[in-house]
Every structure is written in structure tokens, then in C-alpha cells.
Scaffold this motif. Structure first.
Motif, mmCIF file in Angstrom:
data_model
loop_
_atom_site.group_PDB
_atom_site.id
_atom_site.type_symbol
_atom_site.label_atom_id
_atom_site.label_comp_id
_atom_site.label_asym_id
_atom_site.label_seq_id
_atom_site.Cartn_x
_atom_site.Cartn_y
_atom_site.Cartn_z
ATOM 1 N N SER A 89 0.812 -1.212 0.000
ATOM 2 C CA SER A 89 0.000 0.000 0.000
ATOM 3 C C SER A 89 0.851 1.271 0.000
ATOM 4 O O SER A 89 1.993 1.264 0.444
ATOM 5 C CB SER A 89 -0.883 0.013 1.250
ATOM 6 O OG SER A 89 -1.668 1.187 1.271
ATOM 7 N N LYS A 90 0.241 2.350 -0.486
ATOM 8 C CA LYS A 90 0.854 3.682 -0.353
ATOM 9 C C LYS A 90 0.720 4.172 1.075
ATOM 10 O O LYS A 90 1.391 5.097 1.496
ATOM 11 C CB LYS A 90 0.094 4.686 -1.235
ATOM 12 C CG LYS A 90 0.347 4.568 -2.700
ATOM 13 C CD LYS A 90 -0.305 5.710 -3.441
ATOM 14 C CE LYS A 90 -1.795 5.466 -3.612
ATOM 15 N NZ LYS A 90 -2.426 6.420 -4.548
ATOM 16 N N PHE A 91 -0.222 3.588 1.804
ATOM 17 C CA PHE A 91 -0.581 4.084 3.139
ATOM 18 C C PHE A 91 0.004 3.186 4.224
ATOM 19 O O PHE A 91 0.329 2.029 3.985
ATOM 20 C CB PHE A 91 -2.105 4.154 3.270
ATOM 21 C CG PHE A 91 -2.747 4.905 2.141
ATOM 22 C CD1 PHE A 91 -2.639 6.296 2.055
ATOM 23 C CD2 PHE A 91 -3.436 4.237 1.142
ATOM 24 C CE1 PHE A 91 -3.212 6.988 0.999
ATOM 25 C CE2 PHE A 91 -4.012 4.922 0.076
ATOM 26 C CZ PHE A 91 -3.903 6.298 0.006
ATOM 27 N N ASP A 92 0.066 3.726 5.441
ATOM 28 C CA ASP A 92 0.610 2.964 6.570
ATOM 29 C C ASP A 92 -0.414 1.992 7.146
ATOM 30 O O ASP A 92 -0.092 0.859 7.499
ATOM 31 C CB ASP A 92 1.042 3.918 7.690
ATOM 32 C CG ASP A 92 2.331 4.635 7.333
ATOM 33 O OD1 ASP A 92 3.077 4.103 6.482
ATOM 34 O OD2 ASP A 92 2.570 5.727 7.875
ATOM 35 N N ALA A 93 -1.643 2.486 7.304
ATOM 36 C CA ALA A 93 -2.697 1.698 7.948
ATOM 37 C C ALA A 93 -4.000 2.474 7.815
ATOM 38 O O ALA A 93 -3.987 3.611 7.359
ATOM 39 C CB ALA A 93 -2.368 1.504 9.436
ATOM 40 N N GLY A 94 -5.113 1.858 8.212
ATOM 41 C CA GLY A 94 -6.352 2.619 8.307
ATOM 42 C C GLY A 94 -7.422 2.199 7.324
ATOM 43 O O GLY A 94 -7.476 1.037 6.909
ATOM 44 N N ALA A 95 -8.295 3.153 6.962
ATOM 45 C CA ALA A 95 -9.503 2.856 6.194
ATOM 46 C C ALA A 95 -9.194 2.716 4.704
ATOM 47 O O ALA A 95 -9.475 3.612 3.902
ATOM 48 C CB ALA A 95 -10.532 3.962 6.436
ATOM 49 N N HIS A 96 -8.582 1.600 4.343
ATOM 50 C CA HIS A 96 -8.226 1.343 2.940
ATOM 51 C C HIS A 96 -8.598 -0.106 2.627
ATOM 52 O O HIS A 96 -7.733 -0.986 2.493
ATOM 53 C CB HIS A 96 -6.727 1.588 2.716
ATOM 54 C CG HIS A 96 -6.306 2.968 3.101
ATOM 55 N ND1 HIS A 96 -6.630 4.077 2.355
ATOM 56 C CD2 HIS A 96 -5.633 3.424 4.182
ATOM 57 C CE1 HIS A 96 -6.159 5.165 2.950
ATOM 58 N NE2 HIS A 96 -5.567 4.795 4.064
ATOM 59 N N THR A 97 -9.891 -0.338 2.544
ATOM 60 C CA THR A 97 -10.410 -1.700 2.382
ATOM 61 C C THR A 97 -9.766 -2.410 1.185
ATOM 62 O O THR A 97 -9.726 -1.846 0.100
ATOM 63 C CB THR A 97 -11.940 -1.646 2.201
ATOM 64 O OG1 THR A 97 -12.494 -0.981 3.330
ATOM 65 C CG2 THR A 97 -12.540 -3.040 2.072
ATOM 66 N N GLY A 98 -9.276 -3.597 1.437
ATOM 67 C CA GLY A 98 -8.696 -4.400 0.364
ATOM 68 C C GLY A 98 -7.209 -4.176 0.177
ATOM 69 O O GLY A 98 -6.564 -4.912 -0.561
ATOM 70 N N ASP A 99 -6.673 -3.156 0.824
ATOM 71 C CA ASP A 99 -5.255 -2.835 0.658
ATOM 72 C C ASP A 99 -4.432 -3.584 1.713
ATOM 73 O O ASP A 99 -4.972 -4.009 2.746
ATOM 74 C CB ASP A 99 -5.088 -1.311 0.839
ATOM 75 C CG ASP A 99 -3.987 -0.746 -0.039
ATOM 76 O OD1 ASP A 99 -3.258 -1.531 -0.663
ATOM 77 O OD2 ASP A 99 -3.863 0.491 -0.083
#
Ligand code: PGA
Length: 235
Positions: free
Chosen positions: A57-67
């Protein structure tokens, strides 16, 4: 040391991975073998094989369903990941900047990113292939990356999965451009892999081309009867 990376794409089961790890572990090779598998198969590798994801993911954690985050991949025991594979770039609409964010997250979490770059057939026909690849390297490598923290894979998008192999001069020219770009950026310790339509028949010729430090193998990495001879022939 040459690098032989396999990319299983959306193929494979845990039983098939068990079999492949056992088969690779039996090969006497000096090459470093990496297998990029679907998230569901991620686990620790061993001294003979590194297990890698196909993206993070581009993101660290959180609301990114499926990532799936780099930290989550690392927690499985896997130690590397592809980023910016052309199929993932296309499916996710990634720019080079997005790929750089993914690669940075990989590095931050102790995963070796294999950053893929390559030109389409249209770009090649327009004569912009070299520019696209140069920009791909400049923009997809994270700003703060250090020497030795990442691998580049040159993947001509016009050849991937089509059984088309570029000529040796075509591969040599593009790898020279990538090497020069990395030098300009201050990276003198970055392996550059070639990937598209690699087989047991062509691997030796390809891997001996100047500035080719290894290969990234798609279709021919799925079955041990195809992948093991690639590792054997890569010496
Ligand atoms: P291919 O795929 O070897 O099937 O051409 C290469 C890749 O997508 O990494």
C-alpha cells in the motif's frame, strides 16, 4: 551474484508454494532466488529463497479496504515486494509518484522493493521509450532511498506475457540507460533485472548482457519444471 525473481501474479496455492520452495532449495546455485506470490501465500523464506509480495500500500494503515500495508507484509516473514509492476500500475492507476510512495513504505518496513519500469508499445513506436524508462527510474525511486535499498526491474510492457523477447541490443540499450540514470542519481549498487518472456532457453543469453544483474520471470516461474531450469541455466 545474479538474481532470479519469479512473479506468480494471481496464481498458485500454498501446496504449490511448498513444492516450489522444496524444489528451489534442492538446486545448487549461487543465484539469489526471489518468489513474488499473492498475499495469501506470504510467509518467511529460507536461505535459498526469498518470499516477496507483489505490491504494498501507499498508506501505513487505516480505512483502505482491500489494501495491504508494507508492515503487514513484513509481519508474515516475507522480505521483499514488487512495486510498480505494469499490471498493478494499470489496475490501480499508479503514477511514478504513487510507486515511489509504495517503495518508500517497503523500505521503511525492511522490505526490499523491486521497482518495475518499462515502456508500452506505443511509447516505443513513438520513440519515447527511453524517456519513459529514464523518468520511470527518476520518479519511482523514493527521494530518500539509499544505495543498496532497492532493486530495479526493466519490464518492456510490449513484451510481457506475450512471449515476445526484445533483441539483445534492445535489452542492452535500455539497461545502459537505466544504469546511467542510476549513476546520475548517485546509486552505484543497484541490481537491474530484465523481465518479459524469460524462459530456460533464453535466460543464459539475457543474463549475460551487460548491465543485466538478473531476471524477473512471470509465466515460466509457475511450474518447477520451467522455473528450476531457469535457475540452473542462469549461471
Ligand atoms: P512474463 O511476465 O515472463 O510472463 O512475460 C513477466 C512479468 O510480468 O514480470
Amino acid at each position: 551474484m545474479k538474481i532470479i525473481a519469479g512473479n506468480w501474479k494471481m496464481n498458485g496455492t500454498a501446496a504449490q508454494l511448498d513444492e516450489m520452495i522444496a524444489a528451489v532449495s534442492n538446486v545448487a546455485t549461487r543465484a539469489r532466488v526471489i518468489l513474488c506470490v499473492p498475499y495469501t501465500l506470504l510467509r518467511a523464506g529460507n536461505a535459498n529463497i526469498m518470499i516477496a509480495a507483489q505490491n504494498v500500500s501507499k498508506f501505513d494503515a487505516g480505512a483502505h479496504t482491500g489494501d495491504v500495508s508494507a508492515a503487514q507484509v513484513r509481519a508474515t516473514g516475507a522480505t521483499a515486494t514488487l512495486v510498480g509492476h505494469s499490471e498493478a500500475r494499470a489496475a490501480l492507476g499508479d503514477t511514478n509518484a504513487d510507486v515511489a510512495m509504495r517503495a518508500q513504505n517497503a523500505i521503511n518496513n525492511d522490505l526490499m522493493p523491486i521497482i518495475c519500469v518499462g515502456e508500452t508499445d506505443t511509447e516505443r513506436d513513438l520513440g519515447t521509450g527511453a524517456d519513459v524508462v529514464r523518468r520511470g527510474v527518476r520518479e519511482s525511486v523514493p527521494q530518500n532511498a539509499k544505495n543498496g535499498e532497492f532493486i530495479i526491474a526493466y519490464e518492456p510492457r510490449w513484451a510481457i506475457g506475450r512471449g515476445i523477447t526484445p533483441s539483445a541490443p534492445q535489452i542492452m540499450d535500455m539497461h545502459k540507460i537505466i544504469r546511467e540514470t542510476l549513476d546520475e542519481m548517485g546509486f552505484d549498487n543497484t541490481p537491474v533485472l530484465y523481465g518479459a518472456s524469460v524462459t530456460a532457453q533464453n535466460v543464459r543469453d539475457i543474463i549475460n548482457i551487460k548491465n543485466v544483474d538478473g531476471v524477473l520471470v512471470g509465466g515460466a516461474s509457475l511450474k518447477k519444471q520451467d522455473f528450476i531450469p531457469i535457475i540452473e541455466n542462469a549461471e
